[in-house]
Design an enzyme around this catalytic site. Structure first.
Site, mmCIF file in Angstrom:
data_model
loop_
_atom_site.group_PDB
_atom_site.id
_atom_site.type_symbol
_atom_site.label_atom_id
_atom_site.label_comp_id
_atom_site.label_asym_id
_atom_site.label_seq_id
_atom_site.Cartn_x
_atom_site.Cartn_y
_atom_site.Cartn_z
ATOM 1 N N ASP A 218 12.359 32.040 10.184
ATOM 2 C CA ASP A 218 13.052 31.432 11.315
ATOM 3 C C ASP A 218 14.342 32.203 11.592
ATOM 4 O OD1 ASP A 218 13.885 29.404 13.180
ATOM 5 O OD2 ASP A 218 15.084 28.507 11.596
ATOM 6 N N ASP B 210 17.643 30.858 13.817
ATOM 7 C CA ASP B 210 18.857 30.044 13.762
ATOM 8 C C ASP B 210 18.863 29.145 12.530
ATOM 9 O OD1 ASP B 210 20.361 30.439 16.439
ATOM 10 O OD2 ASP B 210 18.276 30.177 17.050
ATOM 11 N N ASP C 116 14.829 26.195 8.469
ATOM 12 C CA ASP C 116 15.834 25.178 8.133
ATOM 13 C C ASP C 116 15.670 23.854 8.856
ATOM 14 O OD1 ASP C 116 16.690 26.391 10.703
ATOM 15 O OD2 ASP C 116 18.431 25.092 10.439
#
Length: 255
Positions: free
Chosen positions: A21, A23, A199
């Site tokens: 991922d 961000d 996240d």
């Protein structure tokens, strides 16, 4: 689901395919999504990893691939953008889009009217997705979710996702797990054990897909997750990836 901190095993470039991922994983979350930046040493390490993995490296993000290219320049890479609604199978391949942005036009108009003149809620238009941001105003979470739900009006053709201080809507039928699975049926990913780092709640689809295939799912940060392993934050991600100046976890042959 687990919230325990379990350090992931080392990355094995000979056997693993790395999906990551953007961000909150490669870069810290900031109030202005256009203000993120990645350390040059970390970017150089990603380029080295891509080579070590024989190209089995992809970025999976809610952002558009064009934005990922800008932030990670000059690195070129396989990518899934807008949760898989955009896809680039290899670094030099064209970007494929699963649908056109016009399907979201009624929501654009509705949300535009609702948010006119407001500075505390901000609408980001990704073309294939709309993102309602309330970062800096956590008290507006319920209102943001209500506004999006009213705009969608129960239409099952749309998927609504609640993330870190955002509510996002895009066309249903695609998520990061499905995007990851599509990569695994083609070279250079085919036959490798998938590793996924993310996240946010939208990354849980990726974790599930990885675990179904005997891979390694790594949650970044706090909160409950289906991932079996965890890293504390962005700095920990780059240490685990072996950024220059940090002890490397790659290449030990462990799964």
């Amino acid at each position: 689901m687990s919230a325990l901190m379990t350090i992931p095993p080392a990355l094995d470039p000979a056997r693993h395919a790395l999906f990551i991922d953007f961000d909150g994983t490669l870069v810290e979350l900031v109030d202005d999504p256009q203000a993120v930046a990645i350390d040059r040493a970390a970017l150089l390490r990603l380029a080295a990893l891509q080579s070590e993995l024989s190209g089995a490296f992809a970025v999976l993000s809610g952002r558009r691939i064009a934005d990922l290219d800008r932030f990670l320049e000059p690195l070129r890479f396989a990518a899934a953008g807008v949760h898989g609604l955009e896809r680039r199978g290899g670094p030099d391949d064209p970007i494929e889009r699963l649908a056109g942005p016009e399907r979201l036009d009624p929501l654009r108009r509705d949300l535009g009217r609702q948010l006119a003149g407001r500075a505390d809620l901000r609408l980001e238009d990704k073309g294939l997705a709309l993102v309602l941001h309330y970062r800096g105003h956590p008290e507006l979470k319920a209102e943001a979710e209500r506004l999006m739900a009213e705009a969608v009006h129960g239409d099952e053709g749309f998927a609504v996702m609640n993330g870190d201080h955002i509510v996002e809507v895009h066309l249903a039928g695609m998520d990061k797990g499905r995007a990851l699975a599509a990569f695994l049926v083609a070279d250079p990913f085919r036959g490798r054990v998938p590793v996924y780092l993310g996240d946010d709640t939208t990354d849980e689809f990726g974790f599930r897909a990885v675990k179904e295939r005997g891979g390694i799912a790594i949650k970044v940060g706090t909160g409950l997750s289906e991932a079996d392993y965890r890293l504390a934050g962005v700095d920990s991600v780059h240490r685990w990836l072996g950024a220059p100046g940090e002890p490397s976890a790659a290449g030990t042959g462990s799964e």
